[in-house]
Design a protein around this motif. Structure first.
Motif, PDB file in Angstrom:
ATOM      1  N   CYS A  16       0.825  -1.207   0.000  1.00  0.00           N
ATOM      2  CA  CYS A  16       0.000   0.000   0.000  1.00  0.00           C
ATOM      3  C   CYS A  16       0.855   1.252   0.000  1.00  0.00           C
ATOM      4  O   CYS A  16       1.796   1.379   0.792  1.00  0.00           O
ATOM      5  CB  CYS A  16      -0.916   0.007   1.222  1.00  0.00           C
ATOM      6  SG  CYS A  16      -2.006  -1.428   1.308  1.00  0.00           S
ATOM      7  N   LEU A  17       0.530   2.179  -0.874  1.00  0.00           N
ATOM      8  CA  LEU A  17       1.207   3.460  -0.977  1.00  0.00           C
ATOM      9  C   LEU A  17       0.298   4.540  -0.420  1.00  0.00           C
ATOM     10  O   LEU A  17      -0.840   4.688  -0.876  1.00  0.00           O
ATOM     11  CB  LEU A  17       1.547   3.754  -2.441  1.00  0.00           C
ATOM     12  CG  LEU A  17       2.132   5.127  -2.758  1.00  0.00           C
ATOM     13  CD1 LEU A  17       3.454   5.351  -2.030  1.00  0.00           C
ATOM     14  CD2 LEU A  17       2.309   5.288  -4.275  1.00  0.00           C
ATOM     15  N   ILE A  28      -4.962   6.401   8.054  1.00  0.00           N
ATOM     16  CA  ILE A  28      -4.975   5.300   7.091  1.00  0.00           C
ATOM     17  C   ILE A  28      -3.754   4.403   7.303  1.00  0.00           C
ATOM     18  O   ILE A  28      -3.872   3.172   7.323  1.00  0.00           O
ATOM     19  CB  ILE A  28      -5.009   5.852   5.649  1.00  0.00           C
ATOM     20  CG1 ILE A  28      -6.380   6.459   5.350  1.00  0.00           C
ATOM     21  CG2 ILE A  28      -4.671   4.754   4.633  1.00  0.00           C
ATOM     22  CD1 ILE A  28      -6.420   7.289   4.079  1.00  0.00           C
ATOM     23  N   SER A  29      -2.581   5.009   7.477  1.00  0.00           N
ATOM     24  CA  SER A  29      -1.357   4.233   7.695  1.00  0.00           C
ATOM     25  C   SER A  29      -1.477   3.355   8.929  1.00  0.00           C
ATOM     26  O   SER A  29      -1.092   2.180   8.926  1.00  0.00           O
ATOM     27  CB  SER A  29      -0.163   5.173   7.849  1.00  0.00           C
ATOM     28  OG  SER A  29      -0.026   5.988   6.727  1.00  0.00           O
ATOM     29  N   MET A  30      -1.999   3.924   9.995  1.00  0.00           N
ATOM     30  CA  MET A  30      -2.191   3.186  11.233  1.00  0.00           C
ATOM     31  C   MET A  30      -3.153   2.016  11.016  1.00  0.00           C
ATOM     32  O   MET A  30      -2.891   0.882  11.442  1.00  0.00           O
ATOM     33  CB  MET A  30      -2.742   4.125  12.303  1.00  0.00           C
ATOM     34  CG  MET A  30      -3.022   3.494  13.642  1.00  0.00           C
ATOM     35  SD  MET A  30      -3.848   4.654  14.752  1.00  0.00           S
ATOM     36  CE  MET A  30      -5.489   4.734  14.019  1.00  0.00           C
ATOM     37  N   ASP A  31      -4.254   2.291  10.336  1.00  0.00           N
ATOM     38  CA  ASP A  31      -5.256   1.240  10.102  1.00  0.00           C
ATOM     39  C   ASP A  31      -4.714   0.120   9.216  1.00  0.00           C
ATOM     40  O   ASP A  31      -5.021  -1.056   9.433  1.00  0.00           O
ATOM     41  CB  ASP A  31      -6.514   1.834   9.468  1.00  0.00           C
ATOM     42  CG  ASP A  31      -7.294   2.709  10.441  1.00  0.00           C
ATOM     43  OD1 ASP A  31      -7.040   2.615  11.658  1.00  0.00           O
ATOM     44  OD2 ASP A  31      -8.143   3.488   9.982  1.00  0.00           O
ATOM     45  N   LEU A  35      -4.558  -3.782  10.081  1.00  0.00           N
ATOM     46  CA  LEU A  35      -5.160  -4.800   9.216  1.00  0.00           C
ATOM     47  C   LEU A  35      -4.171  -5.890   8.839  1.00  0.00           C
ATOM     48  O   LEU A  35      -4.558  -6.980   8.430  1.00  0.00           O
ATOM     49  CB  LEU A  35      -5.699  -4.159   7.932  1.00  0.00           C
ATOM     50  CG  LEU A  35      -7.070  -3.497   8.017  1.00  0.00           C
ATOM     51  CD1 LEU A  35      -7.355  -2.719   6.739  1.00  0.00           C
ATOM     52  CD2 LEU A  35      -8.153  -4.530   8.252  1.00  0.00           C
ATOM     53  N   GLY A  36      -2.885  -5.584   8.927  1.00  0.00           N
ATOM     54  CA  GLY A  36      -1.872  -6.586   8.640  1.00  0.00           C
ATOM     55  C   GLY A  36      -1.520  -6.721   7.175  1.00  0.00           C
ATOM     56  O   GLY A  36      -1.291  -7.827   6.682  1.00  0.00           O
ATOM     57  N   VAL A  37      -1.448  -5.584   6.456  1.00  0.00           N
ATOM     58  CA  VAL A  37      -1.027  -5.648   5.056  1.00  0.00           C
ATOM     59  C   VAL A  37       0.454  -6.004   4.991  1.00  0.00           C
ATOM     60  O   VAL A  37       1.165  -5.964   6.001  1.00  0.00           O
ATOM     61  CB  VAL A  37      -1.299  -4.319   4.316  1.00  0.00           C
ATOM     62  CG1 VAL A  37      -2.784  -3.988   4.322  1.00  0.00           C
ATOM     63  CG2 VAL A  37      -0.470  -3.183   4.902  1.00  0.00           C
ATOM     64  N   LYS A  38       0.923  -6.338   3.812  1.00  0.00           N
ATOM     65  CA  LYS A  38       2.323  -6.738   3.654  1.00  0.00           C
ATOM     66  C   LYS A  38       3.280  -5.560   3.788  1.00  0.00           C
ATOM     67  O   LYS A  38       4.348  -5.665   4.404  1.00  0.00           O
ATOM     68  CB  LYS A  38       2.516  -7.415   2.293  1.00  0.00           C
ATOM     69  CG  LYS A  38       3.938  -7.912   2.049  1.00  0.00           C
ATOM     70  CD  LYS A  38       4.025  -8.679   0.741  1.00  0.00           C
ATOM     71  CE  LYS A  38       5.424  -9.246   0.538  1.00  0.00           C
ATOM     72  NZ  LYS A  38       5.499 -10.067  -0.691  1.00  0.00           N
ATOM     73  N   HIS A  79       1.226   0.405  16.428  1.00  0.00           N
ATOM     74  CA  HIS A  79       0.035  -0.129  15.769  1.00  0.00           C
ATOM     75  C   HIS A  79       0.352  -1.286  14.826  1.00  0.00           C
ATOM     76  O   HIS A  79      -0.548  -1.861  14.226  1.00  0.00           O
ATOM     77  CB  HIS A  79      -0.670   0.988  14.994  1.00  0.00           C
ATOM     78  CG  HIS A  79      -1.072   2.132  15.852  1.00  0.00           C
ATOM     79  ND1 HIS A  79      -2.205   2.112  16.631  1.00  0.00           N
ATOM     80  CD2 HIS A  79      -0.462   3.333  16.089  1.00  0.00           C
ATOM     81  CE1 HIS A  79      -2.301   3.254  17.296  1.00  0.00           C
ATOM     82  NE2 HIS A  79      -1.258   4.004  16.981  1.00  0.00           N
ATOM     83  N   ASN A  80       1.617  -1.601  14.710  1.00  0.00           N
ATOM     84  CA  ASN A  80       2.026  -2.661  13.790  1.00  0.00           C
ATOM     85  C   ASN A  80       1.894  -4.015  14.500  1.00  0.00           C
ATOM     86  O   ASN A  80       2.873  -4.614  14.934  1.00  0.00           O
ATOM     87  CB  ASN A  80       3.463  -2.425  13.314  1.00  0.00           C
ATOM     88  CG  ASN A  80       3.803  -3.267  12.109  1.00  0.00           C
ATOM     89  OD1 ASN A  80       2.980  -4.023  11.600  1.00  0.00           O
ATOM     90  ND2 ASN A  80       5.030  -3.137  11.643  1.00  0.00           N
ATOM     91  N   VAL A  81       0.662  -4.481  14.581  1.00  0.00           N
ATOM     92  CA  VAL A  81       0.364  -5.692  15.359  1.00  0.00           C
ATOM     93  C   VAL A  81       0.886  -6.966  14.693  1.00  0.00           C
ATOM     94  O   VAL A  81       0.938  -8.015  15.326  1.00  0.00           O
ATOM     95  CB  VAL A  81      -1.154  -5.816  15.630  1.00  0.00           C
ATOM     96  CG1 VAL A  81      -1.621  -4.680  16.526  1.00  0.00           C
ATOM     97  CG2 VAL A  81      -1.945  -5.811  14.319  1.00  0.00           C
ATOM     98  N   ARG A  82       1.262  -6.872  13.441  1.00  0.00           N
ATOM     99  CA  ARG A  82       1.850  -8.018  12.740  1.00  0.00           C
ATOM    100  C   ARG A  82       3.246  -7.629  12.252  1.00  0.00           C
ATOM    101  O   ARG A  82       3.586  -7.801  11.089  1.00  0.00           O
ATOM    102  CB  ARG A  82       0.959  -8.435  11.567  1.00  0.00           C
ATOM    103  CG  ARG A  82      -0.432  -8.904  12.006  1.00  0.00           C
ATOM    104  CD  ARG A  82      -1.328  -9.122  10.811  1.00  0.00           C
ATOM    105  NE  ARG A  82      -0.813 -10.159   9.947  1.00  0.00           N
ATOM    106  CZ  ARG A  82      -1.494 -11.263   9.607  1.00  0.00           C
ATOM    107  NH1 ARG A  82      -2.707 -11.443  10.056  1.00  0.00           N
ATOM    108  NH2 ARG A  82      -0.960 -12.157   8.806  1.00  0.00           N
ATOM    109  N   SER A  83       4.040  -7.097  13.177  1.00  0.00           N
ATOM    110  CA  SER A  83       5.337  -6.534  12.814  1.00  0.00           C
ATOM    111  C   SER A  83       6.281  -7.554  12.185  1.00  0.00           C
ATOM    112  O   SER A  83       7.214  -7.185  11.472  1.00  0.00           O
ATOM    113  CB  SER A  83       6.006  -5.909  14.042  1.00  0.00           C
ATOM    114  OG  SER A  83       6.139  -6.881  15.069  1.00  0.00           O
ATOM    115  N   ASP A  84       6.009  -8.835  12.424  1.00  0.00           N
ATOM    116  CA  ASP A  84       6.835  -9.856  11.783  1.00  0.00           C
ATOM    117  C   ASP A  84       6.506  -9.994  10.304  1.00  0.00           C
ATOM    118  O   ASP A  84       7.286 -10.558   9.538  1.00  0.00           O
ATOM    119  CB  ASP A  84       6.667 -11.204  12.490  1.00  0.00           C
ATOM    120  CG  ASP A  84       5.207 -11.635  12.583  1.00  0.00           C
ATOM    121  OD1 ASP A  84       4.334 -10.745  12.669  1.00  0.00           O
ATOM    122  OD2 ASP A  84       4.937 -12.845  12.569  1.00  0.00           O
TER     123      ASP A  84
END
Length: 201
Positions: A16-17, A28-31, A35-38, A79-84
């Motif tokens: 996402c850009l 939007i960036s936080m959301d 959401l866990g985008v790549k 907010h990066n809940v899927r930081s891995d």
């Protein structure tokens, strides 16, 4: 993931850009991170101003006078809940003056969020480039004279989807002057390196 027909694998694969990390772009960036985008790429040239703090929720007093993308990158980690899995990148540059860099980011992305407050003619151009490369684009903005009501526009990738020029009335004479820069050929906007000549409105 409990929503009917939700497919997290689609979300998890998205690059996402986000153009602009002000009131809408920072949220939007936080959301997107939640959401866990790549991948999330945030782009902005602005610095945090004190008057931003009432609505740009990633920033605090300690960020005033610092580049928004740097402050956002720092704050968004919470907010990066899927930081891995979710990677966040920031770019501090002028989107219009370095248009070739922006076009390259568009090509590399799956979805574009345009929240840059430059005006209708920049929105027109970014929509034309997104259309050329079959990238869905979400345009967001506010109407300050109507109490900061959020407005948005979704441009899809199929030929039958609504396009920006279908529902936005641009002044014909001004649009004609803008289009002279590409020989009135909207497929050539990606060939320019600087589009700062676009009128700000």
């Amino acid at each position: 993931e409990e929503l009917k027909l939700w497919d997290q694998s689609v979300i998890s694969g998205l690059r996402c850009l986000v153009l602009g990390v002000g009131g809408l772009g920072s949220t939007i960036s936080m959301d997107l991170c939640r959401l866990g985008v790549k991948e999330v790429v945030i782009v902005d040239l602005d610095v945090v101003d004190e008057h931003n703090l009432n609505r740009q929720i990633l920033y605090g007093k300690e960020h005033v006078n610092k580049p928004k993308v740097e402050a956002a990158l720092q704050q968004i980690q919470f907010h990066n809940v899927r930081s891995d899995e979710t990677k966040i990148f920031h770019r501090f540059y002028d989107v219009l003056k370095n248009w070739d860099r922006t076009v390259q980011l568009v090509k590399e992305s799956d979805v574009i969020f345009n929240t840059i407050d430059w005006g209708d003619y920049f929105d027109y151009v970014i929509c034309k480039v997104a259309e050329k490369y079959s990238k869905p684009l979400i345009l967001g903005g506010t109407e300050p004279f109507y109490g900061h009501t959020i407005s948005y526009f979704l441009q899809g990738t199929r030929s039958e989807d609504v396009k920006y020029s279908d529902c936005h009335e641009l002044e014909p004479s001004k649009l004609a002057r803008v289009r002279e820069h590409v020989g009135h050929d909207d497929s050539k906007w990606d060939e320019l390196t600087d589009i700062s000549f676009l009128p700000k409105d």
